[in-house]
Design an enzyme around this catalytic site. Structure first.
Site, short mmCIF file in Angstrom:
data_model
loop_
_atom_site.label_atom_id
_atom_site.label_comp_id
_atom_site.label_asym_id
_atom_site.label_seq_id
_atom_site.Cartn_x
_atom_site.Cartn_y
_atom_site.Cartn_z
N ARG A 38 -15.14 -1.32 -4.57
CA ARG A 38 -15.25 -0.62 -3.29
C ARG A 38 -15.81 0.78 -3.54
NH1 ARG A 38 -9.54 -1.56 -0.40
NH2 ARG A 38 -10.66 -0.68 1.40
N GLU A 55 -11.09 -4.90 1.85
CA GLU A 55 -10.36 -5.66 0.84
C GLU A 55 -11.21 -6.80 0.27
OE1 GLU A 55 -9.11 -4.12 3.29
OE2 GLU A 55 -6.98 -3.63 3.00
N ASP A 86 -10.62 -2.41 12.30
CA ASP A 86 -9.67 -3.38 11.75
C ASP A 86 -9.22 -4.39 12.81
OD1 ASP A 86 -9.88 -2.37 9.29
OD2 ASP A 86 -7.82 -1.62 9.12
N ASN A 111 -4.87 -2.09 -4.45
CA ASN A 111 -6.04 -2.21 -3.60
C ASN A 111 -5.86 -1.31 -2.36
OD1 ASN A 111 -8.55 -3.08 -2.87
ND2 ASN A 111 -7.92 -5.11 -2.19
N LYS A 162 0.58 -6.60 2.01
CA LYS A 162 -0.13 -5.31 1.94
C LYS A 162 0.29 -4.40 3.09
CE LYS A 162 -4.69 -3.70 0.63
NZ LYS A 162 -5.00 -2.47 1.29
N HIS A 222 -4.93 -9.19 3.58
CA HIS A 222 -3.87 -9.37 4.57
C HIS A 222 -4.39 -9.67 5.96
CE1 HIS A 222 -4.19 -4.84 5.66
NE2 HIS A 222 -5.21 -5.17 4.92
N ARG A 223 -5.47 -8.99 6.36
CA ARG A 223 -5.94 -9.17 7.74
C ARG A 223 -6.58 -10.55 7.95
NH1 ARG A 223 -4.15 -5.13 10.02
NH2 ARG A 223 -4.25 -3.06 9.07
N ASP A 274 0.81 -1.22 0.00
CA ASP A 274 0.00 0.00 0.00
C ASP A 274 0.85 1.27 0.00
OD1 ASP A 274 -2.13 -1.67 -0.02
OD2 ASP A 274 -3.19 -0.72 1.64
#
Ligand code: DC
Length: 646
Positions: free
Chosen positions: A122, A343, A315, A92, A415, A390-391, A49
Site C-alpha cells: 500500500r 486492504e 468505504d 494492516n 479488523k 473485513h469489508r 486495527d
C-alpha cells in the site's frame, strides 16, 4: 480454509448498537498520546486495527490502562515519546501506519515501522515526500514508495508550505495535519490534485479540535496549522459508532423489510459515511434519522439501481455494490479509485465475487457497474473469497438474502467488527428448518416428506445423497473405503431431484439407490469425514423459502444446528425390521426377518459409533418414538411441535 455458511435470510428487523468507529478510535488514541494530560477514552472500538495502535503506543512508552468495557485511560506524553528507539509492527492498519509515520518522523528517535505483506503493497510515498519537505529523515527498507520504513532523528524545519498529494489516500493529509502541531510553528499544507475521501479529513479536523487544535482551511486545498498549537486532553472523550459498519445493517433493512435501526451514529455524526443513508434513499429505501440513530426500511416497490459519485463515502460505498444485487436495473459507483489501494484491490475483488453470484459486472480504473442476475442469485460451492478484507466479508453477507452462502475466512471481520456475524444473526430471520434425525427404517423419511407436503416446504432426504455417492462410486469402480476418491465423487455428484424422481448424470436412479446393498454402501461412505465435508454445503443449499424439512442422522446436530424444530424419530429395532420387511415384500423382493434385523443393528452401530457426525439425540431435540404410532399420528406430532415454535 475456514468458512462460515450463512443460512438463507428472509427478513431483517431490529436494533444494533454499533461498535466504535475505527477512524475515530485510532485518531483519538494517537492524539490522546500526543496531548498534555490524561484522557479517558470511552466506547473505543475493540478490533485488530485499534489493538495495533494501542500496542505501538505502549512500545513508544505511552502509558495506557484498560478500564474495562470499551474504556481506556491514556497518559499523554505532551508530544514527546519516552522511548527513542522502537520496532513497530502495525499489521494492516492504515489508520495506525500513516499517522504514526508522520508523528514519529517529526519526533527525535529511531523507529522502524512495518506491517503484513499487504501493508507493504500500500503506497506511502506521498506522505514521505511531504515529511521530507520538513527535513524528516525517512528511508524505505523495501520498495521505494512503500513500507516498511526507517525513521531517524533529523533537523526538522517546520513552517512555510508543505505540498502533499491528495488523490491516492486522504490518510497522507490526515497524518501530516495530526503531526504538525508537534512543531509549534505555523505551517501550511497545500493539497496537490483532487482531494479524495474528504469526509475523513472532516473527522481529522473535528478530532484535532476536540484536543484543542483548530486548523484553518481554505476549501479543500489549503490547511493552516497555527503557531503555538499544542494538543490538550479533553478529559473524557466518547468515540462515535462506526458509520461504515452501520452501512451493512442499514442495507439489511433496505433489502429485508426492516425497520433496522443502528444506534451510535446519526444526524450529529462527524463521519461522512452517514451519508450512505442518502444513497440508500436514492435507491428507494425509507430512511429516518435522529441525533444518534438511523433507521432503514424497504420501499414498497423494491430497490432501484442508481449511478453515484462515491468520493464522499468511499468505504460505505462498497456496501452499495452488494445491495445492488437486489435492485431493479444496474448500479454504477464512480470515483472509487482509492478502492484499489485498500486492504486489497477492492474493485477487482468485488467484481470477481459479484460475478460468482451471477451478476454482470463492468469495472474500470475508478468505477464499478453491477447488473443483478436476471433471476435468483447463484451460490458458488467454493464460497465467496474475502481477501483478508473485513469489508468484503461484511458486504457479501448481504447476498445471503435468498440463498445459503459460504463465506471463506470470515474472521477477517475482526479488523473492525469482531462479532459482526453474531450481530447479523440477531437482526435477521433465516428460512425455517425442521430437522428430523433417527436410525434406519424408523419411518423418518415418510414422516419428513409428509410434514414438508403439509407445510408446502422443501424436503431434503439427506440419506439419498450418501446412497447416491455409494452408487456413483460403485459405477466408477471406486471402493467404498477409498476416502479421497469417494469424497471427490461426492463433491461432483451430478444429481437432480424432482419430486419422486432422482437423476444421476441424467439417468433415473430412484429405485437403484433404495436397495439394501446401497443402504450398506451409504452407511460406509457416510462414515468418511471427507465425504461428509464434501456434502455439507450441498445439503445447506436445500434450505430455501418458505422452509425445509430435512431428514437424516445429523440434520439437527451438524447441518442445520440452528433449526427451529428438531426431532429425534426412532422406533424399536424389532418394529423397524418388521416395517422394512413389509416394505420389501410389497415391492416383490423376497426377504426374511432375521438378516434384516441383524443388518439394521449393524447399521445403527456404525451410524452411532462413527467419529464424525454420529447419530445422536441432541439436547434440544424432541424425542418421537413411533413404535406404537401410525404415520399420521407421527406427522401430526411433528407439525404440532413446529407450530409451537413459530
Ligand atoms: O436414511 P438412509 O437409510 O437413506 O441413509 C443411508 C445411510 O446414510 C445411513 O446408513 C447413514 C447415512 N446417513 C448419514 O450418515 N447422515 C445422514 N444425514 C443421512 C444418512
Amino acid at each position: 480454509m475456514e468458512f462460515l455458511d450463512l443460512p438463507p435470510l428472509v427478513s431483517a428487523r431490529g436494533t444494533v448498537r454499533l461498535p466504535g468507529s475505527k477512524s475515530i478510535s485510532n485518531r483519538v488514541l494517537l492524539l490522546a498520546a500526543l496531548a498534555d494530560g490524561v484522557s479517558e477514552v470511552r466506547d473505543l472500538l475493540a478490533s485488530d486495527d485499534t489493538a495495533r495502535m494501542l500496542e505501538a503506543l505502549q512500545m513508544l512508552g505511552v502509558k495506557v490502562e484498560a478500564l474495562g468495557g470499551d474504556a481506556w485511560r491514556v497518559h499523554g506524553c505532551g508530544g514527546d515519546f519516552p522511548v527513542r528507539e522502537a520496532d513497530l509492527f502495525l499489521g494492516n492498519a492504515g489508520t495506525a501506519f500513516r499517522p504514526l509515520t508522520a508523528a514519529l518522523a517529526l519526533a527525535d528517535g529511531t523507529y522502524r515501522l512495518s506491517g503484513v505483506p499487504r501493508m507493504h503493497e500500500r503506497p506511502i510515498g506521498d506522505l514521505v515526500d511531504g515529511l521530507r519537505q520538513l527535513g524528516a529523515d525517512i528511508a524505505y527498507l523495501g520498495s521505494e514508495g512503500y513500507p516498511p520504513l526507517q525513521l531517524k532523528p533529523a533537523r526538522i524545519r517546520p513552517g512555510g508550505v508543505v505540498r502533499v498529494r491528495g488523490d491516492v489516500s486522504s490518510q497522507f493529509l490526515t497524518g501530516l495535519l495530526m503531526a504538525l502541531p508537534l512543531t509549534g510553528v505555523e505551517t501550511t499544507v497545500e493539497v496537490v490534485g483532487e482531494l479524495i475521501s474528504k469526509p475523513y479529513i472532516e473527522i481529522t479536523l473535528a478530532t484535532m479540535a476536540r484536543f484543542g487544535v483548530a486548523v484553518a482551511r481554505d476549501g479543500w486545498q489549503r490547511f493552516v496549522v497555527p503557531a503555538g498549537s499544542r494538543y490538550r486532553s479533553p478529559g473524557t472523550i466518547h468515540v462515535e459508532g462506526d458509520a461504515s459498519s452501520a452501512s451493512y445493517f442499514l442495507a439489511l433493512g433496505a433489502i429485508g423489510g426492516g425497520p433496522v435501526r443502528v444506534e451510535g451514529v446519526g444526524r450529529d455524526s462527524i463521519q461522512g459515511d452517514v451519508r450512505f443513508a442518502e444513497a440508500l434513499a436514492q435507491m428507494g429505501a425509507i430512511i429516518e434519522m435522529g441525533d444518534n440513530w438511523i433507521e432503514c426500511r424497504s420501499p414498497e416497490g423494491g430497490l432501484k439501481g442508481i449511478a453515484l459519485d462515491c468520493n464522499h463515502i468511499p468505504d460505505a460505498a462498497m456496501t452499495l455494490a452488494t445491495t445492488a444485487l437486489f435492485a431493479d436495473g444496474p448500479t454504477t459507483l464512480a470515483n472509487i479509485a482509492s478502492w484499489r489501494v485498500k486492504e486489497t484491490d477492492r474493485i477487482a475483488a468485488m467484481a470477481k465475487e459479484l460475478r460468482k453470484l451471477g451478476a454482470e459486472v463492468e469495472e474500470g480504473a475508478d468505477f464499478i457497474r453491477v447488473l443483478p442476475p436476471p433471476s435468483s442469485l447463484l451460490s458458488p460451492p467454493e464460497g465467496i473469497d474475502t481477501y483478508d478484507d473485513h469489508r468484503i466479508a461484511m458486504c457479501f453477507s448481504l447476498a445471503a438474502f435468498g440463498t445459503a452462502l459460504r463465506i471463506n475466512d470470515p474472521k477477517c471481520v475482526a479488523k473492525t467488527f469482531p462479532d459482526y456475524f453474531e450481530r447479523l444473526a440477531s437482526v435477521t430471520e433465516a428460512v425455517p428448518v425442521i430437522a428430523i434425525d433417527g436410525p434406519s427404517a424408523s419411518g423418518k423419511g415418510t414422516v419428513a416428506a409428509r410434514v414438508a407436503a403439509a407445510l408446502g416446504w422443501h424436503y431434503l432426504d439427506s440419506g439419498a445423497l450418501y446412497r447416491l455417492t455409494a452408487l456413483a462410486a460403485r459405477r466408477a469402480g471406486v471402493a467404498w473405503d477409498d476416502e479421497p476418491a469417494v469424497a471427490a465423487i461426492a463433491a461432483k455428484l451430478d444429481v437432480v431431484f424432482a419430486g419422486e424422481s432422482i437423476r444421476l448424470a441424467g439417468e433415473e436412479v430412484g429405485q437403484a439407490i433404495r436397495t439394501e446393498e446401497m443402504g450398506i454402501g451409504a452407511s460406509q461412505v457416510a462414515a468418511l469425514p471427507a465425504v461428509r465435508a464434501a456434502l455439507l454445503f450441498r445439503q445447506r443449499l436445500f434450505r430455501r423459502a418458505p422452509g425445509l424439512v430435512g431428514d437424516g442422522r445429523d440434520m439437527g446436530s451438524v447441518i442445520f444446528p440452528d433449526a427451529g424444530t428438531k426431532v429425534f424419530l426412532t422406533a424399536s429395532a424389532e418394529v423397524r425390521a418388521e416395517r422394512r420387511h413389509k416394505q420389501l415384500i410389497e415391492k416383490g423382493i423376497a426377504a426374511t426377518m432375521q438378516p434384516i434385523l441383524q443388518d439394521l443393528r449393524e447399521r445403527d452401530e456404525r451410524d452411532s459409533k462413527r467419529s464424525v457426525a454420529p447419530l445422536r439425540q441432541t439436547a434440544d431435540a424432541e424425542l418421537l418414538d413411533t413404535s406404537a404410532l401410525t404415520i399420521e399420528e407421527a406427522v401430526a406430532k411433528v407439525l404440532a411441535w413446529a407450530k409451537a415454535k413459530v
